[in-house]
Design an enzyme around this catalytic site. Sequence first.
Site, PDB file in Angstrom:
ATOM      1  N   SER A 149      -8.775   3.924   3.152  1.00 64.50           N
ATOM      2  CA  SER A 149      -8.262   2.766   3.761  1.00 64.50           C
ATOM      3  C   SER A 149      -8.682   2.371   5.292  1.00 64.50           C
ATOM      4  O   SER A 149      -8.865   3.821   5.916  1.00 64.50           O
ATOM      5  CB  SER A 149      -6.757   3.155   3.538  1.00 64.50           C
ATOM      6  OG  SER A 149      -5.859   2.075   4.308  1.00 64.50           O
ATOM      7  N   TYR A 162       0.538   8.149   4.213  1.00 65.10           N
ATOM      8  CA  TYR A 162      -0.372   7.436   3.475  1.00 65.10           C
ATOM      9  C   TYR A 162      -2.028   7.678   4.235  1.00 65.10           C
ATOM     10  O   TYR A 162      -2.947   8.318   3.652  1.00 65.10           O
ATOM     11  CB  TYR A 162      -0.411   6.201   3.187  1.00 65.10           C
ATOM     12  CG  TYR A 162      -1.263   5.349   2.505  1.00 65.10           C
ATOM     13  CD1 TYR A 162      -1.578   5.572   1.211  1.00 65.10           C
ATOM     14  CD2 TYR A 162      -2.291   4.350   3.137  1.00 65.10           C
ATOM     15  CE1 TYR A 162      -2.460   4.708   0.394  1.00 65.10           C
ATOM     16  CE2 TYR A 162      -2.857   3.775   2.540  1.00 65.10           C
ATOM     17  CZ  TYR A 162      -3.256   3.746   0.902  1.00 65.10           C
ATOM     18  OH  TYR A 162      -4.248   3.253   0.404  1.00 65.10           O
TER      19      TYR A 162
END
Length: 255
Positions: A149, A162
Amino acid sequence: MGRLQNKTALVTGASRGIGRAIALRLAADGASVVVHYATSETAAAETVALIEEKGGRAFTAPALLGRPGAVEQLAVAVEEGLSEYTGGMSLDILVNNAAATGFAGAMPDAVTEETLDNCYAVNAKAPFLLVQRFLDLIPDGGRIINISSGMTRSAMPRQIAYAMSKGALEQITLHMAPVLAVRGITINTVAPGVTNNGDAVFESPEALEEMSALSVFNRVGRVSDIADIVAFVASDDSRWMTGSFIDATGGTLLG
């Protein structure tokens, strides 16, 4: 013939969103695809149906990654499926896409131990164990692709759990690259930015405008944008690339 003709691929988290798009694209390029899912057998079957409608080959394999024994459960399902559907036991492409987002929106001081454990178990531990488990099945010249990400390169405090776990995933890419290179296996990270994966937030015009402004192209990513990049990394065209972080954020990280 597609550039992945006679290849096999496992895409984790392929029942929806980016994972589904990757599975569809790899199948379109000729690969036989294992569609992994965690809980939604119906959605995974839809992915398989979409592949088969285009003349491709695919089958599903369930596992709640992050849970004890899940990696072995998935491996057994993959091996049995490969034997039945392809008559072989070779996995050419492994795409570690499945993820626990931890999108509770909690600031760092409110992140729970449970959230951290879940994010690391699914986003880092499971991919590492999958690489370990499948190395005997991945032939020389195979491909491993970790979906990370853009959040590992920019500050978003509400997504710290995350982002931390995705940062750990990127370390698998970096440190495994020289180990795998002796067999010609490449391992790379693809890092999407804001991508419309079908979640309800993308139906809000205000939210969509705000998210679009993060990219220099002034739009959010499409799942096909990410799938096309993964298809390149999965192909022989990427043979001279390994240990890389591939920015697939649409220029979000430029400024």
